[in-house]
Design a protein around this motif. Structure first.
Motif, PDB file in Angstrom:
ATOM      1  N   GLU A 106       0.858  -1.191   0.000  1.00 34.70           N
ATOM      2  CA  GLU A 106       0.000   0.000   0.000  1.00 34.70           C
ATOM      3  C   GLU A 106       0.890   1.236   0.000  1.00 34.70           C
ATOM      4  OE1 GLU A 106      -3.652   2.052   2.561  1.00 34.70           O
ATOM      5  OE2 GLU A 106      -2.470   0.414   3.415  1.00 34.70           O
ATOM      6  N   ILE A 107       0.569   2.194  -0.885  1.00 37.42           N
ATOM      7  CA  ILE A 107       1.340   3.430  -1.006  1.00 37.42           C
ATOM      8  C   ILE A 107       0.430   4.587  -0.614  1.00 37.42           C
ATOM      9  CG2 ILE A 107       2.658   4.928  -2.541  1.00 37.42           C
ATOM     10  CD1 ILE A 107       3.274   2.510  -4.264  1.00 37.42           C
ATOM     11  N   GLN A 108       0.857   5.367   0.348  1.00 44.53           N
ATOM     12  CA  GLN A 108       0.100   6.525   0.820  1.00 44.53           C
ATOM     13  C   GLN A 108       1.007   7.744   0.946  1.00 44.53           C
ATOM     14  OE1 GLN A 108      -3.091   6.923   1.229  1.00 44.53           O
ATOM     15  NE2 GLN A 108      -3.684   4.784   0.824  1.00 44.53           N
ATOM     16  N   PRO A 109       0.543   8.923   0.541  1.00 44.89           N
ATOM     17  CA  PRO A 109      -0.761   9.181  -0.074  1.00 44.89           C
ATOM     18  C   PRO A 109      -0.750   8.820  -1.552  1.00 44.89           C
ATOM     19  CG  PRO A 109       0.478  11.219   0.100  1.00 44.89           C
ATOM     20  CD  PRO A 109       1.326  10.161   0.758  1.00 44.89           C
ATOM     21  N   GLU A 110      -1.941   8.769  -2.148  1.00 48.17           N
ATOM     22  CA  GLU A 110      -2.032   8.438  -3.562  1.00 48.17           C
ATOM     23  C   GLU A 110      -1.596   9.610  -4.436  1.00 48.17           C
ATOM     24  OE1 GLU A 110      -5.943   7.111  -4.365  1.00 48.17           O
ATOM     25  OE2 GLU A 110      -5.794   5.313  -3.122  1.00 48.17           O
ATOM     26  N   TRP A 111      -1.850  10.835  -3.981  1.00 44.78           N
ATOM     27  CA  TRP A 111      -1.484  12.041  -4.741  1.00 44.78           C
ATOM     28  C   TRP A 111      -0.160  12.564  -4.177  1.00 44.78           C
ATOM     29  CZ3 TRP A 111      -3.626  14.601  -8.891  1.00 44.78           C
ATOM     30  CH2 TRP A 111      -3.156  15.892  -9.141  1.00 44.78           C
ATOM     31  N   VAL A 112       0.898  12.491  -4.958  1.00 42.30           N
ATOM     32  CA  VAL A 112       2.234  12.821  -4.471  1.00 42.30           C
ATOM     33  C   VAL A 112       2.867  13.868  -5.382  1.00 42.30           C
ATOM     34  CG1 VAL A 112       4.502  11.918  -3.849  1.00 42.30           C
ATOM     35  CG2 VAL A 112       2.481  10.461  -3.635  1.00 42.30           C
ATOM     36  N   GLN A 113       3.381  14.928  -4.784  1.00 44.37           N
ATOM     37  CA  GLN A 113       4.136  15.938  -5.517  1.00 44.37           C
ATOM     38  C   GLN A 113       5.605  15.841  -5.124  1.00 44.37           C
ATOM     39  OE1 GLN A 113       2.153  19.631  -4.509  1.00 44.37           O
ATOM     40  NE2 GLN A 113       0.709  19.425  -6.201  1.00 44.37           N
ATOM     41  N   GLU A 114       6.475  16.294  -6.032  1.00 48.79           N
ATOM     42  CA  GLU A 114       7.901  16.208  -5.750  1.00 48.79           C
ATOM     43  C   GLU A 114       8.227  16.960  -4.454  1.00 48.79           C
ATOM     44  OE1 GLU A 114      10.334  18.237  -8.660  1.00 48.79           O
ATOM     45  OE2 GLU A 114       8.591  19.355  -9.372  1.00 48.79           O
ATOM     46  N   GLY A 115       9.045  16.300  -3.629  1.00 53.44           N
ATOM     47  CA  GLY A 115       9.369  16.850  -2.321  1.00 53.44           C
ATOM     48  C   GLY A 115       8.555  16.260  -1.195  1.00 53.44           C
ATOM     49  N   ASP A 116       7.468  15.539  -1.520  1.00 59.26           N
ATOM     50  CA  ASP A 116       6.645  14.909  -0.489  1.00 59.26           C
ATOM     51  C   ASP A 116       7.285  13.606  -0.014  1.00 59.26           C
ATOM     52  OD1 ASP A 116       4.814  16.915  -0.743  1.00 59.26           O
ATOM     53  OD2 ASP A 116       3.388  15.757  -1.955  1.00 59.26           O
ATOM     54  N   ASP A 117       6.882  13.182   1.178  1.00 61.53           N
ATOM     55  CA  ASP A 117       7.262  11.871   1.700  1.00 61.53           C
ATOM     56  C   ASP A 117       6.138  10.880   1.431  1.00 61.53           C
ATOM     57  OD1 ASP A 117       9.710  12.702   2.595  1.00 61.53           O
ATOM     58  OD2 ASP A 117       9.068  13.035   4.655  1.00 61.53           O
ATOM     59  N   VAL A 118       6.526   9.672   1.051  1.00 58.82           N
ATOM     60  CA  VAL A 118       5.573   8.605   0.770  1.00 58.82           C
ATOM     61  C   VAL A 118       5.813   7.476   1.758  1.00 58.82           C
ATOM     62  CG1 VAL A 118       4.755   6.957  -0.954  1.00 58.82           C
ATOM     63  CG2 VAL A 118       5.545   9.214  -1.671  1.00 58.82           C
ATOM     64  N   VAL A 119       4.740   6.951   2.327  1.00 56.62           N
ATOM     65  CA  VAL A 119       4.829   5.806   3.225  1.00 56.62           C
ATOM     66  C   VAL A 119       4.368   4.565   2.462  1.00 56.62           C
ATOM     67  CG1 VAL A 119       4.034   4.756   5.362  1.00 56.62           C
ATOM     68  CG2 VAL A 119       4.475   7.220   5.270  1.00 56.62           C
ATOM     69  N   VAL A 120       5.286   3.610   2.318  1.00 59.36           N
ATOM     70  CA  VAL A 120       4.991   2.342   1.656  1.00 59.36           C
ATOM     71  C   VAL A 120       4.870   1.268   2.746  1.00 59.36           C
ATOM     72  CG1 VAL A 120       5.735   0.652  -0.054  1.00 59.36           C
ATOM     73  CG2 VAL A 120       6.288   3.076  -0.373  1.00 59.36           C
ATOM     74  N   THR A 121       3.762   0.572   2.761  1.00 58.01           N
ATOM     75  CA  THR A 121       3.526  -0.467   3.766  1.00 58.01           C
ATOM     76  C   THR A 121       3.436  -1.829   3.087  1.00 58.01           C
ATOM     77  OG1 THR A 121       2.308   1.106   5.148  1.00 58.01           O
ATOM     78  CG2 THR A 121       2.035  -1.230   5.639  1.00 58.01           C
ATOM     79  N   GLY A 142       8.898 -11.869  -4.774  1.00 55.98           N
ATOM     80  CA  GLY A 142       7.453 -11.963  -4.880  1.00 55.98           C
ATOM     81  C   GLY A 142       6.776 -10.634  -4.651  1.00 55.98           C
ATOM     82  N   GLY A 143       5.480 -10.684  -4.620  1.00 55.88           N
ATOM     83  CA  GLY A 143       4.695  -9.476  -4.418  1.00 55.88           C
ATOM     84  C   GLY A 143       4.454  -8.736  -5.717  1.00 55.88           C
ATOM     85  N   PRO A 144       3.549  -7.783  -5.696  1.00 52.09           N
ATOM     86  CA  PRO A 144       3.203  -7.047  -6.923  1.00 52.09           C
ATOM     87  C   PRO A 144       4.245  -6.001  -7.270  1.00 52.09           C
ATOM     88  CG  PRO A 144       1.986  -6.163  -5.059  1.00 52.09           C
ATOM     89  CD  PRO A 144       2.769  -7.343  -4.536  1.00 52.09           C
ATOM     90  N   THR A 145       4.196  -5.550  -8.500  1.00 51.96           N
ATOM     91  CA  THR A 145       4.981  -4.399  -8.957  1.00 51.96           C
ATOM     92  C   THR A 145       4.016  -3.228  -9.137  1.00 51.96           C
ATOM     93  OG1 THR A 145       6.603  -5.791 -10.077  1.00 51.96           O
ATOM     94  CG2 THR A 145       6.493  -3.491 -10.745  1.00 51.96           C
ATOM     95  N   ASP A 146       4.207  -2.173  -8.380  1.00 51.91           N
ATOM     96  CA  ASP A 146       3.318  -1.012  -8.429  1.00 51.91           C
ATOM     97  C   ASP A 146       4.024   0.168  -9.090  1.00 51.91           C
ATOM     98  OD1 ASP A 146       1.120  -2.219  -7.057  1.00 51.91           O
ATOM     99  OD2 ASP A 146       2.261  -2.035  -5.198  1.00 51.91           O
ATOM    100  N   THR A 147       3.243   1.190  -9.373  1.00 46.46           N
ATOM    101  CA  THR A 147       3.758   2.412  -9.995  1.00 46.46           C
ATOM    102  C   THR A 147       3.512   3.593  -9.067  1.00 46.46           C
ATOM    103  OG1 THR A 147       3.344   1.574 -12.228  1.00 46.46           O
ATOM    104  CG2 THR A 147       3.618   3.936 -11.986  1.00 46.46           C
ATOM    105  N   LEU A 148       4.557   4.358  -8.841  1.00 46.50           N
ATOM    106  CA  LEU A 148       4.469   5.580  -8.052  1.00 46.50           C
ATOM    107  C   LEU A 148       4.630   6.765  -9.003  1.00 46.50           C
ATOM    108  CD1 LEU A 148       4.444   7.253  -5.410  1.00 46.50           C
ATOM    109  CD2 LEU A 148       6.915   6.863  -5.266  1.00 46.50           C
ATOM    110  N   VAL A 149       3.579   7.574  -9.107  1.00 44.44           N
ATOM    111  CA  VAL A 149       3.611   8.760  -9.957  1.00 44.44           C
ATOM    112  C   VAL A 149       3.838   9.981  -9.071  1.00 44.44           C
ATOM    113  CG1 VAL A 149       2.369  10.146 -11.658  1.00 44.44           C
ATOM    114  CG2 VAL A 149       2.052   7.669 -11.601  1.00 44.44           C
ATOM    115  N   VAL A 150       4.935  10.673  -9.313  1.00 45.97           N
ATOM    116  CA  VAL A 150       5.266  11.883  -8.557  1.00 45.97           C
ATOM    117  C   VAL A 150       5.039  13.073  -9.485  1.00 45.97           C
ATOM    118  CG1 VAL A 150       7.035  13.124  -7.272  1.00 45.97           C
ATOM    119  CG2 VAL A 150       6.962  10.614  -7.197  1.00 45.97           C
TER     120      VAL A 150
END
Length: 389
Positions: A58-73, A148-156
């Motif tokens: 799970e990647i939060q938040p879904e809306w990410v701008q450059e310079g933000d921190d992302v929490v991946v769980t 294993g596990g999925p491959t996700d995409t993070l759009v910044v």
């Protein structure tokens, strides 16, 4: 598979046993056997503990701008009847970094959540995963790995600069004036004028009487209702940018698009070869996603782009975001200018903007070096735009 430490222990054990055969010392035999038994126990440990388990992310938040921190769980689920011990999970965000965590124990038929934080240093579309899981014995002699596990995409997305005001176009606000009426090649409410045929025009609009008199195809032009609309064009030609100015241009395009749509403009966006229309589903999200992944290139045919814009967009505001304003773009702006109510040129460059094309339509522009905010450049441009009326 033996680790570096495991190979060393195995080598020492073999050497000690070889010395025991030659010298007959019991201490050498005992020490060698202890090392060999430890290695064997480690091998049995990892064979029983298969690290191939279900994983979700799970990647939060879904809306990410450059310079933000992302929490991946990461959520690791143990479906077995026995606990998993000393499991190591390594997850990577390509071109941004990776994280490795060690889980001491996952109880039988239970799941654990493993969070980690990623700092987004730049815009882009990044691949996340898959997860590399490793299990080793407590002494670190043998390790077993599974992917294993999925491959996700993070759009910044690019982070826009705050802008104020808007260019001079005919719009919903009666106080906004245009240099000439806004009209449409696709029809409208009132008859406006007759003009020459352009490639792509609807032949049902041909005015045959005037065509016969002038021996040239003439088209009936109709006036559209008053509305604030326009198009934002990002010039992606690599030749007009320095190594550090293209990112500033992307920020400028995002800033102008979000600001004008927030003011009620119906905007199309032309980002390199990607065309996002105001009538598309979720146009703002599509524009920002295109800006997140755009790169400079040389595959833009400016005359073809100009022809497309003249055929599809008439009236409203033309916002051109470029690097150094060169002759090719200047000619394109001069050709397009009369079809729009106002023209704004945003130059991401360390050099002054230079002379803008001389056209009847109000035109203004400003240069913004990489170390300056578009907020300041936009304010300078607005002042010049108002002064030109």
């Amino acid at each position: 598979m033996p680790t570096t430490r495991g190979w060393a222990v195995l080598g020492f054990a073999s050497g000690l046993l070889a010395l025991w055969v030659l010298l007959g010392e019991r201490e050498l035999l005992a020490t060698g056997l202890v090392m060999a038994v430890a290695f064997g126990i480690g091998l049995a440990w990892v064979r029983l503990g298969n690290p191939a388990i279900p994983i979700s992310r799970e990647i939060q938040p879904e809306w990410v701008q450059e310079g933000d921190d992302v929490v991946v769980t990461l959520r690791l689920t143990n479906l077995r009847r026995v606990s998993l011990l000393w499991l190591q999970a390594s997850d990577a965000v390509r071109n941004l970094g990776h994280s490795t965590v060690t889980v001491a124990r996952i109880p039988a038929r239970r799941a654990v959540a493993v969070p980690y934080r990623v700092h987004t240093t730049r815009r882009g579309v990044f691949r996340v995963g898959p997860v590399r899981l490793s299990i080793s014995d407590p002494l670190g002699l043998v390790q077993r790995t599974a992917v294993g596990g999925p491959t996700d995409t993070l759009v910044v997305y690019p982070r826009p600069d705050p802008l104020r005001g808007f260019p001079i176009v005919r719009g919903r606000d009666p106080s906004i004036q245009a240099s000439r009426p806004e009209f449409s090649a696709r029809g409208g409410e009132d008859f406006f004028t007759i003009r020459e045929y352009r490639h792509g025009d609807d032949l049902r609009r041909v005015h045959w009487r005037t065509t016969a008199r002038r021996d040239e195809l003439m088209i009936r032009q109709f006036e559209t209702p008053w509305q604030s609309r326009g198009v934002v064009v990002l010039d992606t030609r690599a030749a007009v940018y320095d190594p550090d100015t293209f990112e500033s241009a992307v920020t400028g395009a995002a800033s102008a698009y979000l600001h004008l749509t927030g003011m009620g403009f119906e905007l199309d966006a032309l980002i390199g070869v990607d065309h996002v229309r105001s009538t598309d589903p979720s146009p703002s999200g599509r524009v920002l996603e295109a800006l997140a992944g755009v790169t400079p290139g040389d595959a833009i045919d400016l005359p073809a782009v100009s022809t497309r814009l003249r055929r599809k967009f008439v009236g409203g505001a033309l916002v051109v975001v470029t690097g150094t304003l060169d002759d090719d773009l200047g000619r394109a702006v001069a050709a397009l200018g009369p079809d729009f109510g106002s023209v704004l040129v945003m130059s991401a460059s360390r050099e002054p903007l230079g002379r803008l094309p001389a056209i009847r339509t109000p035109i203004a522009g400003a240069a913004c070096p990489p170390d300056e905010s578009w907020t300041e450049a936009w304010s300078r441009m607005q002042g010049r735009s108002w002064a030109s009326v």
